[in-house]
Design a protein around this motif. Sequence first.
Motif, PDB file in Angstrom:
ATOM      1  N   ASN A 162       0.823  -1.210   0.000  1.00 35.37           N
ATOM      2  CA  ASN A 162       0.000   0.000   0.000  1.00 35.37           C
ATOM      3  C   ASN A 162       0.857   1.260   0.000  1.00 35.37           C
ATOM      4  N   PRO A 173      -1.729   6.637   2.182  1.00 37.21           N
ATOM      5  CA  PRO A 173      -1.993   5.225   2.463  1.00 37.21           C
ATOM      6  C   PRO A 173      -3.477   4.955   2.726  1.00 37.21           C
ATOM      7  N   ARG A 174      -4.146   5.898   3.406  1.00 43.44           N
ATOM      8  CA  ARG A 174      -5.568   5.722   3.692  1.00 43.44           C
ATOM      9  C   ARG A 174      -6.383   5.660   2.392  1.00 43.44           C
ATOM     10  N   GLU A 177      -5.855   2.346   0.732  1.00 45.33           N
ATOM     11  CA  GLU A 177      -6.635   1.317   1.425  1.00 45.33           C
ATOM     12  C   GLU A 177      -8.097   1.363   0.999  1.00 45.33           C
ATOM     13  N   THR A 178      -8.626   2.570   0.819  1.00 46.87           N
ATOM     14  CA  THR A 178     -10.022   2.727   0.398  1.00 46.87           C
ATOM     15  C   THR A 178     -10.214   2.166  -1.010  1.00 46.87           C
ATOM     16  N   ARG A 180      -8.363  -0.019  -2.469  1.00 46.60           N
ATOM     17  CA  ARG A 180      -8.134  -1.464  -2.397  1.00 46.60           C
ATOM     18  C   ARG A 180      -9.398  -2.179  -1.914  1.00 46.60           C
ATOM     19  N   ALA A 181     -10.006  -1.641  -0.866  1.00 51.04           N
ATOM     20  CA  ALA A 181     -11.230  -2.249  -0.332  1.00 51.04           C
ATOM     21  C   ALA A 181     -12.352  -2.206  -1.363  1.00 51.04           C
TER      22      ALA A 181
END
Length: 208
Positions: A162, A173-174, A177-178, A180-181
């Motif tokens: 990430n 990074p946040r 992650e979003t 990616r989810a």
Amino acid sequence: MTSTLSPLIHLIDDDEAVRASLALLIGTVGLRVQTWADPLAFVDQFDRQGIGAIVLDVRMPGISGLSVLDTLRAQGVDQPIVLLTGHGTVEMCRRAFKAGAAEFLEKPVNDELLIETLQNAVRQHVKSRQRHQADRTARERYAQLSEREREVLGLIIEGLTNKEIGRALTLSPRTVETHRANLFAKLEAESLAQLIRRYAALVEESAP
């Protein structure tokens, strides 16, 4: 729907006695059989969406089984085709396989060999249809991704973390992650391995 899922063997032979005996044999193992005396009527009318296989006599009046084979393959018919002949030659066999025949058997055909051949053909056809359906589903899901999600997916498949993805795309990074989810949810992937197995080829295919 039932006709599509329940295997059906199409048996094309101009000899009524051969059609009757082979249909009886094939039916003994629970396979449905539809017989055809006229190969042209078969080509015009049979259900191309169904699961099953085609048993085709090579020597018939009007049109040869090899010509029917060529026509079916040119039309994109995916049912396995088993050719039967009472007078086979090496050249005929070679041409049949080159044209996409699943098997080439000589008459009088061995009962056990024919049944085994058809059962294997049906299993292969089911697997082929399942693969094609999975491919279509994967393409439909991949099409739902945003451009950014596709970029993130490509970097995930390349093995980047990430943090590395964030640096490559100038994202926090946040945010990575979003994305990616979201892409895992849209692609209905339960693991990284599943994601790679189903979508690596699509990512490579769509790369500029």
